[in-house]
Write an enzyme that holds these catalytic residues in place. Structure first.
Site, PDB file in Angstrom:
ATOM      1  N   GLY A   1       0.827  -1.191   0.000  1.00  0.00           N
ATOM      2  CA  GLY A   1       0.000   0.000   0.000  1.00  0.00           C
ATOM      3  C   GLY A   1       0.860   1.239   0.000  1.00  0.00           C
TER       4      GLY A   1
ATOM      5  CB  SER B   1       2.300   3.286   4.791  1.00  0.00           C
ATOM      6  OG  SER B   1       1.511   2.161   5.075  1.00  0.00           O
TER       7      SER B   1
ATOM      8  CG  ASP C   1      -8.540   3.991   6.569  1.00  0.00           C
ATOM      9  OD1 ASP C   1      -9.467   4.295   5.789  1.00  0.00           O
ATOM     10  OD2 ASP C   1      -7.460   3.535   6.180  1.00  0.00           O
TER      11      ASP C   1
END
Length: 987
Positions: free
Chosen positions: A698, A700, A823
């Site tokens: 992803g 990060s 999130d």
């Protein structure tokens, strides 16, 4: 002369005193050294910096309380201690009180405390303890009166020996992972006053009759503890009970008559069970302050004796099968504040004195069969914030007292027979956020200026007249269909207007559609049909980025249709019955819009568009040339875009390769921080960081699946933050957030962070491995699309929803301070081998400083399709953003659709709301996989719950505690329907 016999004792005492003094000095010195040893064994944390050898008086050190110069108490709450309790702590022979609440203490239950023989108070709640409680836990001090073990990860059975702690008065075992049983021997604790077993996944069991022997018990909390069967009659002996909470279980049968006779009972919580039948017997529990027996199967009428409860402030009887009138005596109760009676079959008028004798703040009697007028005094004390009487048979005028009720926040009078002028002064309540008046016979005008806090106005199907007011910037929904509104559409809107739905159809609106309507950037639904509009469709309407539904039919619009209108991906478009002319935009000439242009004699189309009879023969050549030019331009722009993307990709690949050149030797000295007992090393983790083990990536970093042995239990998931010489500040912030939160949170439905490995060049988070990956994979993954089937039947989906809700409920209501995830999405709900869910990825999570206090944020965070609308315009958010996101997950589970695949600018929540508003019935949006007749009722309830969670106003959304209540009720209803269906098949 003094005799020697007289002097002898004096001389003896004189010689003895120095020895005694020296002995005491040595003892105090030993205590000081013990405290210094404790600090060292705990890793010299900064919190204990005052514990040092230079300070002579250790009684002044932080957390130390002395009695007669010796340590009697140690209180180190929230000091981030992360190493086991040292055995030396019991060298403090006068220690009576040890409070280590909310630290990160790891390992199994500390049996070293068996040696603290004088201990009376032991608080170990909210730590990281794991494993079973020892079978010999009764070896703790016989003087122990308080034992707090809440909020840990203890598993297995509660040992029967715990009933052999003779002095226990307060025993807290709630919010753990106990999956065995609670022993009947707890009944031996004759002195216990406070017992908490709530929020544990116990094996389903009845309450042992022996619990009736705890005759000193004042507080019994067994919410969500897998309780089944009837409430034992032996509990009638608990005459000291002040709180009785068996909520969210599977308790059956009647509410025993003795419950209502407990003279000291103040709080009765039996909601979300399977309790049935009428409430019988005289109510003698006259101290009752709160009653919540909602979400059961109660029948019959409300007891008249409720009117005797002079201390009653909260009355929840909603979601039952109650009938008959509400006792008029309830209106005389002096402390009554909140009344929820919705979803029953109650009849008659509301108590005429309701609100006159108490500071009534919230009244909800919606979805019943009430008649007559509303009581005059509902807002007599100027405290009423919510009036919810929807879907009844109320009639008449609105009481005069409500006209000046400036405390109102929500007014829901829809689906009744009210008539007369709706008071214009009611609109002046400064905190008013929601007004739903639809399906009545209200008349009157709307004020020129509405409260700025208004989020929702629904007044359709009434008799309002006059002009349309200026809409406040925070308004999200404005529905005024089928009234007698006249004049022009306002041409002034706030620059930051949040309006999403505007329904003004079937009125008498005249004039043109103002070009300024393009400033409504969030507008998704616009319906102006059946009015008297003239002029052209403004070309500026095509700049509405979120528009999906447009209905301008049955007006007197003229001119051509803006060509750019064809660039909008409409889910519904209707321009019929107007005076439009010219060619229909080429991109709108397809079968989806076959009925969108009827009864416009001046319109024409190409021969291929059968919906319009008139063909634009004279202009076809020009259109073809224009189309060819557009195609050529599109190809040129597309090629340029591809070249730009290629250049960008090459640059990023170079950067990635440069990052990957950093080897493990460059990591520096890694810092290992453990949160659970582990049997692997940093080197083993480092060896597993290979390309073959990557299972996801992803923004990060990457996620690796690393096997440390031959068993499934020996597999871990490792999240590697991008490896670079300078860690990005935002990634560093996310890493610290995840470590801080997951390191302190322990719950069966929250993923375990086993440890973290941090150095100057690398950040690694090591989690328990979730074999079935994410919920998103099983709902929307490619293999599901290819196979056309899903292993997620409704039973499994409902269990996933309940488990995830439990995790969120713990974060919001069980953590101090509460945690907002920010999130929540289906890809952050992970599933183990048995499809049990756990919430993951806390990189965006934040802790709220105080319960219920919004948090200031500096940037929009979250994922498209899951973000609550207030994330885009408020700097302060609360836990209701998670409720919105979870509502989207519920919509995914019930519809099978993705959160963000409803068009380029739309989302699943908006689409589902639109379907509900247009059709009312939701059967057509339910996923085919779960369209089983026996399941449909609970599927629809969960779908509607998802709609409630995704309401535009944060205050209108339920709390996660309420969401969990509804889901657990659905689970019980679902299991009942399965059993009945199986019996029917057998028959």
């Amino acid at each position: 002369m003094v005799s020697s016999s007289f002097l002898a004792p004096f001389l003896f005492m004189t010689l003895l005193l120095p020895a005694i003094s020296n002995s005491q000095t040595v003892t105090k010195q030993e205590e000081k050294q013990t405290l210094l040893r404790l600090r060292s064994d705990w890793g010299n944390p900064q919190a204990l910096s005052s514990w040092n050898s230079t300070t002579s008086d250790y009684c002044s050190w932080i957390g130390i309380v002395c009695t007669n110069g010796f340590v009697a108490e140690i209180s180190l709450r929230r000091q981030n201690l992360n190493k086991p309790i040292p055995a030396a702590i019991c060298d403090l022979q006068n220690l009576t009180r040890l409070d280590l609440y909310y630290n990160n203490l790891p390992g199994v239950f500390p049996t070293v405390l068996y040696n603290c023989s004088k201990l009376q108070f032991l608080e170990l709640s909210e730590n990281l303890f794991v494993g079973k409680l020892p079978a010999d836990i009764n070896l703790l001090s016989p003087r122990l009166a308080y034992l707090g073990l809440s909020g840990n990860n203890f598993t297995g059975h509660i040992p029967s020996s715990i009933g052999q702690l003779p002095a226990i008065k307060n025993l807290q075992l709630d919010n753990n992972l106990f999956d065995g049983s609670y022993p009947a021997e707890l009944g031996n604790l004759s002195k216990v006053e406070y017992l908490t077993l709530a929020y544990n996944p116990f094996a389903a069991a009845r309450i042992p009759p022996e619990f009736g022997n705890m005759t000193s018990l004042k507080f019994l909390w067994m919410s969500q503890a897998s309780v089944v069967g009837k409430i034992p009659e032996n509990l009638a002996n608990l005459t000291e009970l002040e709180l009785f909470d068996l909520s969210m279980n599977s308790v059956t049968g009647r509410i025993p008559g003795w419950v209502w006779k407990l003279e000291k009972l103040r709080n009765l919580y039996l909601y979300a069970n399977k309790l049935c039948c009428e409430i019988n017997g005289t109510i003698g529990a006259l101290r009752l302050e709160e009653i919540d027996v909602s979400m059961n199967l109660l029948t019959g009428s409300m007891p008249e004796d409720l009117g005797k409860l002079r201390n009653l402030s909260l009355l929840f009887l909603y979601n039952n099968q109650l009938s008959g009138d509400i006792p008029s005596s309830i209106g005389l109760l002096p402390m009554l504040e909140i009344v929820w009676l919705r979803n029953n079959s109650l009849t008659g008028v509301l108590p005429p004195e309701l609100g006159k004798h108490s500071t009534l703040t919230y009244l909800d009697v919606s979805s019943n069969k009430h008649v007559g007028k509303l009581p005059e005094g509902l807002c007599s004390h100027k405290a009423l914030t919510a009036l919810v009487v929807s879907q009844n048979n109320f009639s008449g005028l609105i009481p005069a007292s409500l006209a000046n009720c400036y405390t109102l926040e929500s007014v829901q009078l829809d689906r009744n027979d009210f008539s007369g002028a709706f008071p214009t002064t009611t609109w002046s309540a400064v905190n008013l956020t929601s007004v739903t008046l639809y399906d009545n016979a209200f008349s009157g005008t709307l004020p020129g200026k509405l409260p700025q806090n208004l989020l929702n106005i629904e007044i359709q199907n009434n008799r309002f007249y006059g002009s349309i007011p200026l809409l406040p910037s925070n308004l999200v929904i404005f529905k005024a269909s089928n009234n007698s509104l006249s004049g022009k559409i306002p041409n002034k809107y706030a620059r930051n207007s949040l309006l999403e739905i505007m329904l003004l159809d079937e009125n008498q609106i005249s004039g043109t559609i103002p070009s300024e309507i393009s400033s409504l950037k969030f507008l998704t639904v616009l319906n102006l049909s059946s009015n008297q509009l003239i002029g052209e469709i403004p070309s500026s309407i095509v700049s509405l980025p979120s528009l999906t539904t447009l209905d301008l039919s049955k007006n007197q619009l003229s001119g051509t249709i803006p060509q750019q209108l064809g660039n909008i991906a409409f889910t519904f478009l209707n321009l019929s019955v107007n005076q439009l002319s010219g060619e229909i935009p080429m991109w709108l000439q397809n079968h989806e819009y076959e009925r969108s242009f009827l009864s416009n004699p001046g319109l024409c189309s190409s021969p291929n568009f059968a919906a319009v009879l008139h063909h634009c023969k004279d202009t076809m050549d020009g259109s073809d040339k224009l189309l060819r030019r557009l195609i050529i331009l599109s190809v040129f722009l597309g090629g340029f875009a591809l070249l730009s993307i290629a250049a960008f990709t090459i640059q990023k690949v170079k950067e990635y390769r440069q990052r990957e050149k950093i080897t493990d030797s460059e990591l520096g000295a890694p810092k290992l921080t453990t949160f659970y007992a582990i049997d692997f090393t940093e080197q083993e983790i480092a060896r597993g960081l290979t390309e073959d083990n990557i299972i996801g990536s992803g923004g990060s970093g990457k996620v690796y699946r690393i096997s440390l042995g031959n068993q499934v239990e020996e597999i871990v998931a490792v999240k590697k933050i991008w490896n670079s010489r300078k860690l990005d500040a935002q990634l560093e912030k996310e890493f610290q957030a995840e470590v801080e939160i997951l390191g302190s949170v322990r719950h069966a439905n929250i993923v375990k962070l086993l440890c973290c490995i941090s150095s100057s060049g690398s950040k690694l988070l090591v989690y328990e491995y979730m074999e079935n990956e994410s919920l998103h994979r099983w709902l929307h993954g490619q293999e599901m699309m290819v196979s056309g089937s899903s292993p997620l039947d409704w039973s499994r989906r409902l269990n996933i929803a309940i488990g995830a809700a439990r995790g969120l409920c713990y974060m919001h209501h069980g953590c101090s301070p509460p945690i907002v995830h920010r999130d929540i999405k289906s890809s952050n709900i992970l599933l183990d081998s048995e499809f049990r869910p756990k919430i993951a990825d806390f990189g965006l999570a934040r802790m709220l400083v105080k319960t219920g206090e919004p948090e200031s944020v500096s940037a929009v965070a979250g994922s498209f399709g899951y973000m609550a609308p207030e994330c885009g315009y408020l700097r302060k958010i609360n836990e209701k953003v998670d409720v919105f996101s979870f509502g989207v997950v519920l919509l995914e589970l019930t519809t099978g659709r993705r959160a963000n695949d409803m068009g380029e600018h739309g989302g699943l929540a908006k689409w589902a709301w639109q379907q509900f508003q247009e059709d009312g019935g939701l059967i057509y949006v339910i996923d085919e996989v779960v369209q089983v007749p026996a399941y449909l009722y609970t599927v629809e309830v969960v779908l509607k719950l998802g709609l409630m969670c995704t309401g535009p106003s944060p205050s209108s959304r339920p709390s996660m505690k309420e969401v969990l209540q509804v889901l657990t009720w659905c689970d019980r209803r679902h299991r009942t329907s399965i059993t009945a269906n199986n019996e029917l098949e057998i028959a």
